[in-house]
Motif scaffolding. Structure first.
Motif, PDB file in Angstrom:
ATOM      1  N   GLY A  24       0.812  -1.212   0.000  1.00  0.00           N
ATOM      2  CA  GLY A  24       0.000   0.000   0.000  1.00  0.00           C
ATOM      3  C   GLY A  24       0.841   1.256   0.000  1.00  0.00           C
ATOM      4  N   LEU A  25       1.916   1.248   0.780  1.00  0.00           N
ATOM      5  CA  LEU A  25       2.782   2.423   0.863  1.00  0.00           C
ATOM      6  C   LEU A  25       3.526   2.659  -0.446  1.00  0.00           C
ATOM      7  CD1 LEU A  25       4.164   4.698   2.428  1.00  0.00           C
ATOM      8  CD2 LEU A  25       5.838   3.007   3.231  1.00  0.00           C
ATOM      9  N   VAL A  26       4.132   1.613  -1.009  1.00  0.00           N
ATOM     10  CA  VAL A  26       4.909   1.768  -2.244  1.00  0.00           C
ATOM     11  C   VAL A  26       4.016   2.281  -3.378  1.00  0.00           C
ATOM     12  CG1 VAL A  26       6.108   0.471  -4.056  1.00  0.00           C
ATOM     13  CG2 VAL A  26       6.733   0.137  -1.653  1.00  0.00           C
ATOM     14  N   ALA A  27       2.829   1.706  -3.522  1.00  0.00           N
ATOM     15  CA  ALA A  27       1.917   2.161  -4.572  1.00  0.00           C
ATOM     16  C   ALA A  27       1.515   3.613  -4.362  1.00  0.00           C
ATOM     17  CB  ALA A  27       0.682   1.262  -4.622  1.00  0.00           C
ATOM     18  N   ALA A  28       1.277   3.988  -3.113  1.00  0.00           N
ATOM     19  CA  ALA A  28       0.871   5.372  -2.833  1.00  0.00           C
ATOM     20  C   ALA A  28       2.031   6.341  -3.027  1.00  0.00           C
ATOM     21  CB  ALA A  28       0.325   5.471  -1.412  1.00  0.00           C
ATOM     22  N   LEU A  29       3.245   5.947  -2.660  1.00  0.00           N
ATOM     23  CA  LEU A  29       4.402   6.809  -2.907  1.00  0.00           C
ATOM     24  C   LEU A  29       4.562   7.080  -4.402  1.00  0.00           C
ATOM     25  CD1 LEU A  29       6.975   5.292  -0.367  1.00  0.00           C
ATOM     26  CD2 LEU A  29       5.972   7.598  -0.268  1.00  0.00           C
ATOM     27  N   HIS A  30       4.315   6.065  -5.205  1.00  0.00           N
ATOM     28  CA  HIS A  30       4.340   6.262  -6.661  1.00  0.00           C
ATOM     29  C   HIS A  30       3.261   7.257  -7.088  1.00  0.00           C
ATOM     30  CE1 HIS A  30       3.954   5.477 -10.937  1.00  0.00           C
ATOM     31  NE2 HIS A  30       2.714   5.094 -10.735  1.00  0.00           N
ATOM     32  N   ARG A  31       2.039   7.109  -6.542  1.00  0.00           N
ATOM     33  CA  ARG A  31       0.933   7.985  -6.955  1.00  0.00           C
ATOM     34  C   ARG A  31       1.189   9.445  -6.595  1.00  0.00           C
ATOM     35  NH1 ARG A  31      -2.212   3.644  -5.100  1.00  0.00           N
ATOM     36  NH2 ARG A  31      -2.648   4.706  -3.131  1.00  0.00           N
ATOM     37  N   ALA A  52       4.439   0.233  -8.673  1.00  0.00           N
ATOM     38  CA  ALA A  52       5.098   1.538  -8.754  1.00  0.00           C
ATOM     39  C   ALA A  52       5.941   1.593 -10.020  1.00  0.00           C
ATOM     40  CB  ALA A  52       5.955   1.770  -7.517  1.00  0.00           C
ATOM     41  N   PRO A  53       5.315   1.835 -11.183  1.00  0.00           N
ATOM     42  CA  PRO A  53       6.057   1.820 -12.451  1.00  0.00           C
ATOM     43  C   PRO A  53       7.204   2.814 -12.506  1.00  0.00           C
ATOM     44  CG  PRO A  53       3.685   1.760 -12.845  1.00  0.00           C
ATOM     45  CD  PRO A  53       3.861   2.018 -11.390  1.00  0.00           C
ATOM     46  N   SER A  54       7.130   3.882 -11.722  1.00  0.00           N
ATOM     47  CA  SER A  54       8.202   4.879 -11.766  1.00  0.00           C
ATOM     48  C   SER A  54       9.378   4.507 -10.866  1.00  0.00           C
ATOM     49  CB  SER A  54       7.654   6.243 -11.334  1.00  0.00           C
ATOM     50  OG  SER A  54       7.205   6.197  -9.974  1.00  0.00           O
ATOM     51  N   ALA A  55       9.232   3.472 -10.036  1.00  0.00           N
ATOM     52  CA  ALA A  55      10.275   3.110  -9.076  1.00  0.00           C
ATOM     53  C   ALA A  55      11.383   2.308  -9.747  1.00  0.00           C
ATOM     54  CB  ALA A  55       9.685   2.300  -7.934  1.00  0.00           C
ATOM     55  N   THR A  56      12.584   2.416  -9.191  1.00  0.00           N
ATOM     56  CA  THR A  56      13.682   1.529  -9.557  1.00  0.00           C
ATOM     57  C   THR A  56      13.585   0.296  -8.658  1.00  0.00           C
ATOM     58  OG1 THR A  56      15.099   3.405 -10.111  1.00  0.00           O
ATOM     59  CG2 THR A  56      16.182   1.283  -9.719  1.00  0.00           C
ATOM     60  N   VAL A  57      13.333  -0.872  -9.234  1.00  0.00           N
ATOM     61  CA  VAL A  57      13.166  -2.098  -8.454  1.00  0.00           C
ATOM     62  C   VAL A  57      14.470  -2.891  -8.508  1.00  0.00           C
ATOM     63  CG1 VAL A  57      11.878  -4.254  -8.222  1.00  0.00           C
ATOM     64  CG2 VAL A  57      10.689  -2.139  -8.870  1.00  0.00           C
ATOM     65  N   ILE A  58      14.986  -3.247  -7.325  1.00  0.00           N
ATOM     66  CA  ILE A  58      16.280  -3.913  -7.208  1.00  0.00           C
ATOM     67  C   ILE A  58      16.086  -5.267  -6.534  1.00  0.00           C
ATOM     68  CG2 ILE A  58      18.651  -3.718  -6.378  1.00  0.00           C
ATOM     69  CD1 ILE A  58      18.091  -0.680  -6.022  1.00  0.00           C
ATOM     70  N   PRO A  59      16.056  -6.364  -7.290  1.00  0.00           N
ATOM     71  CA  PRO A  59      15.905  -7.686  -6.661  1.00  0.00           C
ATOM     72  C   PRO A  59      17.186  -8.071  -5.915  1.00  0.00           C
ATOM     73  CG  PRO A  59      15.371  -7.727  -9.021  1.00  0.00           C
ATOM     74  CD  PRO A  59      16.083  -6.445  -8.756  1.00  0.00           C
ATOM     75  N   GLY A  60      17.018  -8.636  -4.731  1.00  0.00           N
ATOM     76  CA  GLY A  60      18.149  -9.120  -3.961  1.00  0.00           C
ATOM     77  C   GLY A  60      18.511 -10.536  -4.348  1.00  0.00           C
ATOM     78  N   PRO A  61      19.550 -11.099  -3.737  1.00  0.00           N
ATOM     79  CA  PRO A  61      19.946 -12.479  -4.040  1.00  0.00           C
ATOM     80  C   PRO A  61      18.893 -13.473  -3.560  1.00  0.00           C
ATOM     81  CG  PRO A  61      21.188 -11.642  -2.172  1.00  0.00           C
ATOM     82  CD  PRO A  61      20.421 -10.477  -2.719  1.00  0.00           C
ATOM     83  N   VAL A  62      18.900 -14.653  -4.157  1.00  0.00           N
ATOM     84  CA  VAL A  62      17.935 -15.699  -3.796  1.00  0.00           C
ATOM     85  C   VAL A  62      18.033 -16.048  -2.318  1.00  0.00           C
ATOM     86  CG1 VAL A  62      17.283 -18.102  -4.207  1.00  0.00           C
ATOM     87  CG2 VAL A  62      17.917 -16.639  -6.132  1.00  0.00           C
ATOM     88  N   TRP A 355      -4.062   5.265   1.890  1.00  0.00           N
ATOM     89  CA  TRP A 355      -2.619   5.075   1.724  1.00  0.00           C
ATOM     90  C   TRP A 355      -1.960   6.344   1.182  1.00  0.00           C
ATOM     91  CZ3 TRP A 355      -0.147   1.982   4.476  1.00  0.00           C
ATOM     92  CH2 TRP A 355      -0.633   0.715   4.807  1.00  0.00           C
ATOM     93  N   ASP A 356      -2.692   7.152   0.423  1.00  0.00           N
ATOM     94  CA  ASP A 356      -2.098   8.394  -0.062  1.00  0.00           C
ATOM     95  C   ASP A 356      -1.771   9.338   1.099  1.00  0.00           C
ATOM     96  OD1 ASP A 356      -2.407   7.333  -2.557  1.00  0.00           O
ATOM     97  OD2 ASP A 356      -3.665   8.945  -3.351  1.00  0.00           O
ATOM     98  N   ALA A 357      -2.678   9.428   2.070  1.00  0.00           N
ATOM     99  CA  ALA A 357      -2.397  10.252   3.251  1.00  0.00           C
ATOM    100  C   ALA A 357      -1.224   9.674   4.033  1.00  0.00           C
ATOM    101  CB  ALA A 357      -3.645  10.342   4.134  1.00  0.00           C
ATOM    102  N   SER A 358      -1.161   8.354   4.134  1.00  0.00           N
ATOM    103  CA  SER A 358      -0.039   7.709   4.812  1.00  0.00           C
ATOM    104  C   SER A 358       1.272   8.006   4.091  1.00  0.00           C
ATOM    105  CB  SER A 358      -0.276   6.199   4.889  1.00  0.00           C
ATOM    106  OG  SER A 358       0.742   5.562   5.644  1.00  0.00           O
ATOM    107  N   ALA A 359       1.245   7.954   2.750  1.00  0.00           N
ATOM    108  CA  ALA A 359       2.453   8.234   1.974  1.00  0.00           C
ATOM    109  C   ALA A 359       2.938   9.661   2.213  1.00  0.00           C
ATOM    110  CB  ALA A 359       2.178   8.009   0.489  1.00  0.00           C
ATOM    111  N   GLU A 360       2.027  10.615   2.283  1.00  0.00           N
ATOM    112  CA  GLU A 360       2.427  12.001   2.548  1.00  0.00           C
ATOM    113  C   GLU A 360       3.084  12.128   3.924  1.00  0.00           C
ATOM    114  OE1 GLU A 360       2.517  14.360   0.509  1.00  0.00           O
ATOM    115  OE2 GLU A 360       1.019  13.999  -1.059  1.00  0.00           O
ATOM    116  N   ALA A 361       2.550  11.413   4.921  1.00  0.00           N
ATOM    117  CA  ALA A 361       3.159  11.438   6.255  1.00  0.00           C
ATOM    118  C   ALA A 361       4.547  10.802   6.229  1.00  0.00           C
ATOM    119  CB  ALA A 361       2.259  10.711   7.253  1.00  0.00           C
TER     120      ALA A 361
END
Length: 371
Positions: A24-31, A52-62, A355-361
């Motif tokens: 919820g937070l990641v999607a709202a931060l994107h919005r 979050a299409p605008s985010a840089t997504v970094i997968p970690g090791p298995v 979640w948008d209000a949470s993202a702003e906080a």
């Protein structure tokens, strides 16, 4: 606006409350236009790219699917990822933080009942107490989901209240919504209810959730009814005395334990219940209460810790002992009008938590960490 690396690597596969918070937070931060990178497990990378299409997504090791390996990776590799991603702030959304990052760190502490209610948590409590102490001492800012959690950190750890930011959780109204008749019917069919009405519980079954007293209180509340409802306990299993409480009740009292319930089934399960009962002894926030209200369910919970902050006047309250639960639940089962009032009030209350209000906080907290 700071560039933030969100460490989502701790998100478990069971899609529980932590997952709903981070998703919820990641999607709202994107919005809201935040500049974010997301470090995550490989299996989750595509989901975060969708959220979050605008985010840089970094997968970690298995290897970080293993908890010990993830904690080691957090200390050794996450700071390097933060520098490579050009992050101004690291957000650690689950208690533990990298100690030598060289970048200001913000940590989310979801719950402080690890201290006052340690016996209600089992063996996990020692890890979370240690992680919380370290995080509160070393992080630039601490985010908590309720004023009750903030006040408890100040009380038990002498935390500086000016370094703690309250950011209430939101609720995903696409997932948690008043169900259609078809959604209710499908959920009931999968539970084997065959038209029998029911009282619902949803959550993990660790001791502080107070499920044994819910079972005993429910059995007492329905014992004189000609056609009693069932009690459906949805959620994962931890060490507790739930089995013993089930054995105590009479054979005429039906208790159904379906285990983990999948997301698409939750609106029908929660919204189709006569009452959603969540008599917890203490919560950092109380997401199940908010999600049940969003599904149009009448909710019964306790006055403990953060739960009144979430429920307000839109839920019914009980003390956590079995006799009190029996009395409060019996009153709700006897009054369709009271349940209808709670349904309407709960729906209105749930819409206040976004979640948008949470993202702003959260963004405000990130900015304070840089300053």
């Amino acid at each position: 606006m700071p560039r933030v690396l969100v460490d989502a690597a701790a998100v478990p596969a069971d899609r529980g409350a932590l997952t709903r918070y981070v998703d919820g937070l990641v999607a709202a931060l994107h919005r809201v236009g935040a500049d974010i990178a997301v470090a995550c497990q490989r299996a989750d990378a595509e989901r975060y790219r969708r959220l979050a299409p605008s985010a840089t997504v970094i997968p970690g090791p298995v290897s970080i699917t293993n908890r010990a390996a993830r904690l080691a990776w957090e200390q050794s590799s996450l700071p390097l990822l933060a520098r490579q991603a050009g992050a101004d702030v690291i957000h650690a959304p689950y208690y533990s933080i990298p100690l030598g990052s060289g970048v200001p760190t913000v940590v989310t502490v979801h719950d402080a009942t690890w201290f006052a209610e340690a016996d209600q948590h089992g063996p996990r409590a020692s890890f979370f107490r240690s992680a919380t102490r370290t995080a509160v001492r070393r992080a630039k800012r601490v985010i908590v989901p309720s004023k009750a959690t903030r006040d408890e950190l100040v009380r038990v750890l002498s935390a500086d209240p000016t370094s703690i930011d309250v950011a209430y959780h939101g609720v995903d109204l696409a997932l948690f919504h008043p169900p259609s008749e078809d959604e209710i019917r499908r959920a009931a069919l999968r539970l084997g209810l065959h038209g029998q009405p029911y009282v619902a519980f949803l959550g993990n079954l660790d001791p502080r959730k107070n499920v044994p007293n819910l079972i005993r209180g429910f059995a007492s509340a329905v014992k004189t009814l000609d056609k009693p409802p069932a009690l459906v306990i949805g959620g994962g299993v931890h060490e507790n005395d739930v089995d013993a409480a089930c054995r105590e009740v009479e054979a005429t009292v039906r208790v159904i334990r379906p285990g983990y319930l999948h997301g698409p089934d939750l609106p029908g399960f929660l919204g189709g219940a006569l009452v959603v009962a969540f008599p917890s002894r203490g919560e950092g926030f109380g997401l199940p209460v908010l999600e049940a209200m969003a599904c149009g369910a009448p909710v019964l919970t306790t006055h403990r810790t953060s739960l009144p902050e979430v429920g307000g006047d839109a839920v019914a309250y009980t003390e956590p002992d079995a006799d009190s639960i029996a009395g409060a639940l019996g009153q709700l089962l006897a009054s369709a009008e009271r349940r209808r009032q709670l349904q309407e009030a709960g729906l209105a209350r749930a819409r206040e938590f976004t979640w948008d209000a949470s993202a702003e906080a959260h963004l405000s907290s990130y900015q304070r960490a840089m300053e």
